[in-house]
Design an enzyme around this catalytic site. Sequence first.
Site, PDB file in Angstrom:
ATOM      1  N   ALA A   9      45.170  34.769  47.819  1.00  0.00           N
ATOM      2  CA  ALA A   9      45.696  35.071  46.479  1.00  0.00           C
ATOM      3  C   ALA A   9      44.581  35.633  45.616  1.00  0.00           C
ATOM      4  O   ALA A   9      44.283  35.111  44.547  1.00  0.00           O
ATOM      5  CB  ALA A   9      46.274  33.807  45.864  1.00  0.00           C
ATOM      6  N   TYR A  11      42.183  39.372  44.338  1.00  0.00           N
ATOM      7  CA  TYR A  11      42.357  40.590  43.537  1.00  0.00           C
ATOM      8  C   TYR A  11      43.346  41.550  44.181  1.00  0.00           C
ATOM      9  O   TYR A  11      43.980  42.339  43.495  1.00  0.00           O
ATOM     10  CB  TYR A  11      41.008  41.284  43.358  1.00  0.00           C
ATOM     11  CG  TYR A  11      40.137  40.614  42.342  1.00  0.00           C
ATOM     12  CD1 TYR A  11      40.197  40.978  41.004  1.00  0.00           C
ATOM     13  CD2 TYR A  11      39.257  39.598  42.699  1.00  0.00           C
ATOM     14  CE1 TYR A  11      39.407  40.354  40.056  1.00  0.00           C
ATOM     15  CE2 TYR A  11      38.465  38.959  41.761  1.00  0.00           C
ATOM     16  CZ  TYR A  11      38.542  39.356  40.434  1.00  0.00           C
ATOM     17  OH  TYR A  11      37.764  38.729  39.489  1.00  0.00           O
ATOM     18  N   ARG A  38      42.623  28.155  42.490  1.00  0.00           N
ATOM     19  CA  ARG A  38      43.104  29.530  42.364  1.00  0.00           C
ATOM     20  C   ARG A  38      44.637  29.550  42.273  1.00  0.00           C
ATOM     21  O   ARG A  38      45.213  30.242  41.448  1.00  0.00           O
ATOM     22  CB  ARG A  38      42.635  30.358  43.553  1.00  0.00           C
ATOM     23  CG  ARG A  38      42.555  31.822  43.192  1.00  0.00           C
ATOM     24  CD  ARG A  38      41.612  32.585  44.078  1.00  0.00           C
ATOM     25  NE  ARG A  38      41.058  33.690  43.300  1.00  0.00           N
ATOM     26  CZ  ARG A  38      40.343  34.668  43.810  1.00  0.00           C
ATOM     27  NH1 ARG A  38      40.043  34.690  45.068  1.00  0.00           N
ATOM     28  NH2 ARG A  38      39.890  35.637  43.042  1.00  0.00           N
ATOM     29  N   THR A 128      40.456  45.082  53.769  1.00  0.00           N
ATOM     30  CA  THR A 128      39.755  46.100  54.549  1.00  0.00           C
ATOM     31  C   THR A 128      39.047  45.433  55.719  1.00  0.00           C
ATOM     32  O   THR A 128      38.342  44.445  55.539  1.00  0.00           O
ATOM     33  CB  THR A 128      38.693  46.803  53.699  1.00  0.00           C
ATOM     34  OG1 THR A 128      39.311  47.167  52.481  1.00  0.00           O
ATOM     35  CG2 THR A 128      38.149  48.024  54.398  1.00  0.00           C
ATOM     36  N   LEU A 217      38.311  52.849  55.101  1.00  0.00           N
ATOM     37  CA  LEU A 217      36.843  52.923  55.025  1.00  0.00           C
ATOM     38  C   LEU A 217      36.417  54.314  54.571  1.00  0.00           C
ATOM     39  O   LEU A 217      35.519  54.482  53.752  1.00  0.00           O
ATOM     40  CB  LEU A 217      36.217  52.612  56.392  1.00  0.00           C
ATOM     41  CG  LEU A 217      36.383  51.202  56.941  1.00  0.00           C
ATOM     42  CD1 LEU A 217      35.695  51.078  58.301  1.00  0.00           C
ATOM     43  CD2 LEU A 217      35.788  50.183  55.982  1.00  0.00           C
ATOM     44  N   CYS A 272      34.244  46.624  47.189  1.00  0.00           N
ATOM     45  CA  CYS A 272      34.588  47.472  48.339  1.00  0.00           C
ATOM     46  C   CYS A 272      33.520  48.471  48.766  1.00  0.00           C
ATOM     47  O   CYS A 272      33.213  48.571  49.952  1.00  0.00           O
ATOM     48  CB  CYS A 272      35.857  48.268  48.028  1.00  0.00           C
ATOM     49  SG  CYS A 272      37.307  47.216  47.985  1.00  0.00           S
ATOM     50  N   GLN A 274      30.165  49.303  48.675  1.00  0.00           N
ATOM     51  CA  GLN A 274      28.986  49.055  49.509  1.00  0.00           C
ATOM     52  C   GLN A 274      29.370  48.389  50.823  1.00  0.00           C
ATOM     53  O   GLN A 274      28.913  48.779  51.901  1.00  0.00           O
ATOM     54  CB  GLN A 274      27.983  48.193  48.744  1.00  0.00           C
ATOM     55  CG  GLN A 274      26.863  47.725  49.664  1.00  0.00           C
ATOM     56  CD  GLN A 274      25.674  47.211  48.913  1.00  0.00           C
ATOM     57  OE1 GLN A 274      25.185  47.841  47.980  1.00  0.00           O
ATOM     58  NE2 GLN A 274      25.178  46.072  49.321  1.00  0.00           N
ATOM     59  N   ARG A 448      25.760  53.898  31.181  1.00  0.00           N
ATOM     60  CA  ARG A 448      27.142  54.347  31.414  1.00  0.00           C
ATOM     61  C   ARG A 448      27.509  55.574  30.577  1.00  0.00           C
ATOM     62  O   ARG A 448      28.679  55.977  30.544  1.00  0.00           O
ATOM     63  CB  ARG A 448      28.112  53.220  31.087  1.00  0.00           C
ATOM     64  CG  ARG A 448      27.967  52.007  31.998  1.00  0.00           C
ATOM     65  CD  ARG A 448      28.494  52.302  33.387  1.00  0.00           C
ATOM     66  NE  ARG A 448      28.498  51.105  34.230  1.00  0.00           N
ATOM     67  CZ  ARG A 448      29.136  51.052  35.396  1.00  0.00           C
ATOM     68  NH1 ARG A 448      29.818  52.087  35.831  1.00  0.00           N
ATOM     69  NH2 ARG A 448      29.085  49.969  36.124  1.00  0.00           N
TER      70      ARG A 448
HETATM   71  C1  UDX Z   1      37.694  51.097  44.655  1.00  0.00           C
HETATM   72  C2  UDX Z   1      38.618  52.273  45.007  1.00  0.00           C
HETATM   73  O1  UDX Z   1      38.710  53.151  43.875  1.00  0.00           O
HETATM   74  C3  UDX Z   1      39.987  51.757  45.392  1.00  0.00           C
HETATM   75  O2  UDX Z   1      40.819  52.825  45.806  1.00  0.00           O
HETATM   76  C4  UDX Z   1      39.827  50.746  46.531  1.00  0.00           C
HETATM   77  O3  UDX Z   1      41.088  50.199  46.864  1.00  0.00           O
HETATM   78  C5  UDX Z   1      38.868  49.645  46.140  1.00  0.00           C
HETATM   79  O4  UDX Z   1      37.613  50.195  45.731  1.00  0.00           O
HETATM   80  P1  UDX Z   1      37.365  49.555  42.511  1.00  0.00           P
HETATM   81  O5  UDX Z   1      36.125  49.102  43.212  1.00  0.00           O
HETATM   82  O6  UDX Z   1      38.310  48.539  41.968  1.00  0.00           O
HETATM   83  O7  UDX Z   1      38.234  50.476  43.494  1.00  0.00           O
HETATM   84  O8  UDX Z   1      36.950  50.486  41.258  1.00  0.00           O
HETATM   85  P2  UDX Z   1      36.498  52.011  41.107  1.00  0.00           P
HETATM   86  O9  UDX Z   1      37.210  52.539  39.926  1.00  0.00           O
HETATM   87  O10 UDX Z   1      36.630  52.779  42.350  1.00  0.00           O
HETATM   88  O11 UDX Z   1      34.962  51.891  40.696  1.00  0.00           O
HETATM   89  C6  UDX Z   1      33.979  51.454  41.614  1.00  0.00           C
HETATM   90  C7  UDX Z   1      32.613  51.544  40.976  1.00  0.00           C
HETATM   91  O12 UDX Z   1      32.215  52.894  40.802  1.00  0.00           O
HETATM   92  C8  UDX Z   1      32.516  50.911  39.596  1.00  0.00           C
HETATM   93  O13 UDX Z   1      31.305  50.220  39.478  1.00  0.00           O
HETATM   94  C9  UDX Z   1      32.559  52.090  38.654  1.00  0.00           C
HETATM   95  O14 UDX Z   1      31.956  51.852  37.427  1.00  0.00           O
HETATM   96  C10 UDX Z   1      31.807  53.118  39.466  1.00  0.00           C
HETATM   97  N1  UDX Z   1      32.114  54.509  39.094  1.00  0.00           N
HETATM   98  C11 UDX Z   1      33.380  54.990  39.261  1.00  0.00           C
HETATM   99  C12 UDX Z   1      31.096  55.343  38.624  1.00  0.00           C
HETATM  100  O15 UDX Z   1      29.945  54.921  38.491  1.00  0.00           O
HETATM  101  N2  UDX Z   1      31.417  56.645  38.317  1.00  0.00           N
HETATM  102  C13 UDX Z   1      32.668  57.150  38.464  1.00  0.00           C
HETATM  103  O16 UDX Z   1      32.862  58.353  38.175  1.00  0.00           O
HETATM  104  C14 UDX Z   1      33.680  56.302  38.953  1.00  0.00           C
HETATM  105  P1  ADP Z   2      40.255  40.559  47.608  1.00  0.00           P
HETATM  106  O1  ADP Z   2      39.489  41.238  46.519  1.00  0.00           O
HETATM  107  O2  ADP Z   2      40.191  41.290  48.918  1.00  0.00           O
HETATM  108  O3  ADP Z   2      41.650  40.192  47.227  1.00  0.00           O
HETATM  109  P2  ADP Z   2      39.385  37.818  47.109  1.00  0.00           P
HETATM  110  O4  ADP Z   2      38.073  37.196  47.455  1.00  0.00           O
HETATM  111  O5  ADP Z   2      39.731  38.002  45.673  1.00  0.00           O
HETATM  112  O6  ADP Z   2      39.468  39.186  47.926  1.00  0.00           O
HETATM  113  O7  ADP Z   2      40.576  36.940  47.752  1.00  0.00           O
HETATM  114  C1  ADP Z   2      40.601  36.432  49.025  1.00  0.00           C
HETATM  115  C2  ADP Z   2      41.297  35.053  48.980  1.00  0.00           C
HETATM  116  O8  ADP Z   2      41.566  34.628  50.316  1.00  0.00           O
HETATM  117  C3  ADP Z   2      40.494  33.935  48.331  1.00  0.00           C
HETATM  118  O9  ADP Z   2      41.221  33.407  47.223  1.00  0.00           O
HETATM  119  C4  ADP Z   2      40.317  32.871  49.449  1.00  0.00           C
HETATM  120  O10 ADP Z   2      40.381  31.536  48.972  1.00  0.00           O
HETATM  121  C5  ADP Z   2      41.495  33.199  50.357  1.00  0.00           C
HETATM  122  N1  ADP Z   2      41.337  32.759  51.750  1.00  0.00           N
HETATM  123  C6  ADP Z   2      40.291  32.970  52.572  1.00  0.00           C
HETATM  124  N2  ADP Z   2      40.535  32.454  53.799  1.00  0.00           N
HETATM  125  C7  ADP Z   2      41.785  31.911  53.767  1.00  0.00           C
HETATM  126  C8  ADP Z   2      42.638  31.239  54.723  1.00  0.00           C
HETATM  127  N3  ADP Z   2      42.239  31.036  55.982  1.00  0.00           N
HETATM  128  N4  ADP Z   2      43.861  30.829  54.295  1.00  0.00           N
HETATM  129  C9  ADP Z   2      44.269  31.032  53.024  1.00  0.00           C
HETATM  130  N5  ADP Z   2      43.527  31.673  52.086  1.00  0.00           N
HETATM  131  C10 ADP Z   2      42.303  32.106  52.445  1.00  0.00           C
END
Ligand code: UDX
Ligand code: ADP
Length: 481
Positions: A9, A11, A38, A128, A217, A272, A274, A448
């Site tokens: 549960a 992000y 959570r 991922t 990826l 995601c 890095q 920024r």
């Molecule tokens: C990213 C991908 O966009 C999304 O499709 C994937 O599912 C998860 O990873 P997220 O990490 O939530 O999403 O945010 P994103 O808007 O992509 O920003 C990532 C980082 O890049 C942030 O730190 C942001 O500030 C930075 N960024 C983004 C820049 O520095 N410059 C830009 O022009 C855009």
């Molecule tokens: P994402 O950004 O990919 O959603 P999060 O770290 O926010 O990743 O969420 C992953 C969730 O998966 C965490 O809340 C963690 O407690 C849960 N989790 C990890 N392993 C298990 C498991 N074996 N069964 C149920 N929940 C799990």
Amino acid sequence: MVKICCIGAGYVGGPTMAMIALKCPDIEVAVVDISVPRIAAWNSETLPIFEPGLDEVVKTCRGKNLFFSTDVERHVAEADIVFVSVNTPTKTRGLGAGKAADLTYWESAARMIADVSKSDKIVVEKSTVPVKTAEAIEKILSHNNKGVSFQILSNPEFLAEGTAVEDLKAPDRVLIGGRETPAGRQAVEALKAVYAHWVPEDRILTTNLWSAELSKLAANAFLAQRISSINAMSALCEATGADVAEVAYAIGKDSRIGSRFLNASVGFGGSCFQKDILNLVYICECNGLIDVANYWKQVVQINDYQKSRFVQRVVSSMFNTVSGKKVAVLGFAFKKDTGDTRETPAIDVCNGLLGDKALLSIYDPQVTEQQIRRDLSMNKFDWDHPQHLQPLNLNDSVNSVQVVKDAYEATKDAHGLCILTEWDEFRKLDYQKIYDQMQKPAFVFDGRNVTNVEELRKIGFIVYSIGKPLDAWVKDLPSSA
Ligand code: UDX
Ligand code: ADP
Ligand code: UDX
């Protein structure tokens, strides 16, 4: 009624399932997690994640066809479709340490699914994972439960934090990968039918399993590469007098390049980019593709370079030392409109400044003091474990950190101010008031590009803004980065 269960549960799992529940009243959705706090938060008035628009979606469906529970096994046993959205940290030891994905949580989820399943199930990879994970999961499932048929699909999530609800409502595309067998195709169609409740058919792409896994990826690597490319340019802009915003605008007008994701910054963060690139690098190396691995490695290296370049600018501008000086840090989240700090550049910048013995006063509109302290004392790669398993060993340097309630308190008596997240409110601050209460000379380091450099210079600040023409002060320093 079709029953969906999502393990994890977080992000991704939380918002995605909430949107499925909203758009599919005929489907019952249960989101389960091993973390009791959570799940309690998902069932409370204050959701565990800050995401614009999410509260309303959850409130509309919760208790009707959307449920949050810690009864993992019951909901998995009852479900037709099981999404797996658990943590996939970078390995910290053993084979592939520092690069490969640690599939511990995935494997334990798969074993649990095998143990409790009494009816056929579609198991969907949502988090991922490295390419070919589906194959490993298939083996775990089928070897541990021979009476039930499992179909594995890869359905990577492309939402970005801060805009998750909009991204889920109108996705650029939904990607579903499956086995190219009759049963595989049937499973793909079943999942497609869920998304077809609101996503136009031509935006639902179906591929084989490995293409879907790799596309996730690759998408993140390409997006991150754009940021590292413009950040590399920002260093050259500072050296030549070009303005990175003008360069980005000019190149973005080429429809082959496009204007998005060209904002120079102190570096990209988030859970995601890095992690996925390191994972990609590892997969290339395992396949003997060393040149390809080295190519993608550069994207992360430029990101690290950008963060340390920023710290060097701060220290060298302030007479080569920040020891004992108060430095305000505005913004700690990895981007605006989220309270998420995973891999935020603020961690590296703050640790860099603390290494030079600065006294930090940090303000972020959404990040709690506890989270900031936790982040500043955590080892690299330890962040991506279920929160209740994250180590908490606060170190001494954290005594040099103050976490405050607004930007004016943070900047009072400060020698310098660093902007590390592009929160809208930082564009509208009363910078004259800030200048008046700071030590002189007063420095602004805008990581920024949210401030109006000319206006700030008129007030009297010495300003460094990523990729912008340098202040004479900074340019003339002998050790300028
Ligand atoms: C990213 C991908 O966009 C999304 O499709 C994937 O599912 C998860 O990873 P997220 O990490 O939530 O999403 O945010 P994103 O808007 O992509 O920003 C990532 C980082 O890049 C942030 O730190 C942001 O500030 C930075 N960024 C983004 C820049 O520095 N410059 C830009 O022009 C855009
Ligand atoms: P994402 O950004 O990919 O959603 P999060 O770290 O926010 O990743 O969420 C992953 C969730 O998966 C965490 O809340 C963690 O407690 C849960 N989790 C990890 N392993 C298990 C498991 N074996 N069964 C149920 N929940 C799990
Ligand atoms: C390029 C720029 O496009 C143009 O804006 C600039 O003014 C001059 O350089 P050009 O070299 O004429 O133009 O052709 P372009 O279409 O960009 O192709 C360059 C090379 O890339 C070609 O060998 C082409 O085959 C190759 N290419 C292009 C690919 O391999 N894959 C692609 O997707 C696109």
